[in-house]
Design a protein around this motif. Structure first.
Motif, PDB file in Angstrom:
ATOM      1  N   ALA A  39       0.833  -1.204   0.000  1.00  0.00           N
ATOM      2  CA  ALA A  39       0.000   0.000   0.000  1.00  0.00           C
ATOM      3  C   ALA A  39       0.865   1.250   0.000  1.00  0.00           C
ATOM      4  O   ALA A  39       0.577   2.223  -0.721  1.00  0.00           O
ATOM      5  N   PHE A  40       1.939   1.243   0.796  1.00  0.00           N
ATOM      6  CA  PHE A  40       2.846   2.390   0.830  1.00  0.00           C
ATOM      7  C   PHE A  40       3.509   2.573  -0.532  1.00  0.00           C
ATOM      8  O   PHE A  40       3.657   3.702  -1.017  1.00  0.00           O
ATOM      9  N   ALA A  41       3.902   1.483  -1.163  1.00  0.00           N
ATOM     10  CA  ALA A  41       4.523   1.550  -2.488  1.00  0.00           C
ATOM     11  C   ALA A  41       3.585   2.210  -3.497  1.00  0.00           C
ATOM     12  O   ALA A  41       4.018   3.028  -4.321  1.00  0.00           O
ATOM     13  N   SER A  74       7.300   7.140   8.466  1.00  0.00           N
ATOM     14  CA  SER A  74       5.949   7.708   8.435  1.00  0.00           C
ATOM     15  C   SER A  74       5.099   7.266   9.617  1.00  0.00           C
ATOM     16  O   SER A  74       4.096   7.909   9.925  1.00  0.00           O
ATOM     17  N   LEU A  75       5.487   6.209  10.294  1.00  0.00           N
ATOM     18  CA  LEU A  75       4.757   5.761  11.482  1.00  0.00           C
ATOM     19  C   LEU A  75       5.118   6.565  12.727  1.00  0.00           C
ATOM     20  O   LEU A  75       4.522   6.370  13.780  1.00  0.00           O
ATOM     21  N   ALA A  76       6.072   7.480  12.606  1.00  0.00           N
ATOM     22  CA  ALA A  76       6.533   8.261  13.761  1.00  0.00           C
ATOM     23  C   ALA A  76       5.395   9.031  14.423  1.00  0.00           C
ATOM     24  O   ALA A  76       5.316   9.097  15.657  1.00  0.00           O
ATOM     25  N   SER A  77       4.500   9.604  13.637  1.00  0.00           N
ATOM     26  CA  SER A  77       3.396  10.366  14.232  1.00  0.00           C
ATOM     27  C   SER A  77       2.508   9.462  15.079  1.00  0.00           C
ATOM     28  O   SER A  77       2.176   9.804  16.218  1.00  0.00           O
ATOM     29  N   ALA A  78       2.115   8.318  14.532  1.00  0.00           N
ATOM     30  CA  ALA A  78       1.272   7.388  15.292  1.00  0.00           C
ATOM     31  C   ALA A  78       2.004   6.901  16.533  1.00  0.00           C
ATOM     32  O   ALA A  78       1.406   6.762  17.607  1.00  0.00           O
ATOM     33  N   MET A  79       3.298   6.667  16.409  1.00  0.00           N
ATOM     34  CA  MET A  79       4.087   6.235  17.567  1.00  0.00           C
ATOM     35  C   MET A  79       4.106   7.320  18.632  1.00  0.00           C
ATOM     36  O   MET A  79       3.986   7.044  19.825  1.00  0.00           O
ATOM     37  N   SER A  80       4.246   8.581  18.204  1.00  0.00           N
ATOM     38  CA  SER A  80       4.300   9.673  19.190  1.00  0.00           C
ATOM     39  C   SER A  80       2.952   9.843  19.892  1.00  0.00           C
ATOM     40  O   SER A  80       2.911  10.165  21.073  1.00  0.00           O
TER      41      SER A  80
END
Length: 160
Positions: A39-41, A74-80
């Protein structure tokens, strides 16, 4: 970063200086399966075979497909949202960029990753603006090396 999406007890602005150098939190694990990679691709139009062709990727030294480095980032926001408590009275927060970013290890399809956050600095810029710098380490479940390490900046605006 929406204050309504953040978890945890809000941190008073006055507490920020005392938190510098401390680990702030750790996120939940995120699955990095082939469907997420595919999906990211598609969204990014980065269809390099190492990400989307399991058969061809098996023939590489990596032995299979891996996540895009930018997918992991790109998962950094969800992780934060999981790991970093909101700042008390914050009206809004803005992504301000990165001072440093290094991709240290590939994330194989089927892995899990999580974010570990440490507050590196909290600078009062006046007018209710706080420039926060967090060290983000994205760990791969069961791996010795992290997927990435970054110094992530955010501008938090306190008040209305």
């Amino acid at each position: 970063m929406s204050r309504t999406e953040r978890k945890g007890t809000p941190t008073p602005v006055a507490d920020l200086p005392g938190l510098v150098g401390q680990e702030i939190g750790v996120s939940r694990w995120f699955e990095i399966d082939q469907a997420r990679i595919d999906a990211f691709a598609e969204v990014t139009e980065d269809r390099q075979f190492i990400h989307v062709d399991p058969e061809a990727a098996k023939a590489t030294p990596l032995g299979g497909t891996i996540a895009h480095g930018f997918l992991t980032l790109s998962l950094a926001s969800a992780m934060s949202y999981d790991a970093v408590p909101p700042l008390a009275g914050v009206a809004m927060g803005l992504n301000y960029g990165f001072d440093k970013l290094r991709f240290l290890a590939p994330v194989p399809a089927g892995s899990r990753v999580r974010g570990r956050f440490r507050l590196l600095s909290a600078d009062d810029k006046g007018g209710g603006r706080w420039l926060l710098k967090h060290e983000l380490t994205v760990e791969i479940d069961g791996a010795d090396k992290p997927a990435l390490v970054a110094e992530w900046l955010s501008m938090q605006v306190v008040g209305g």
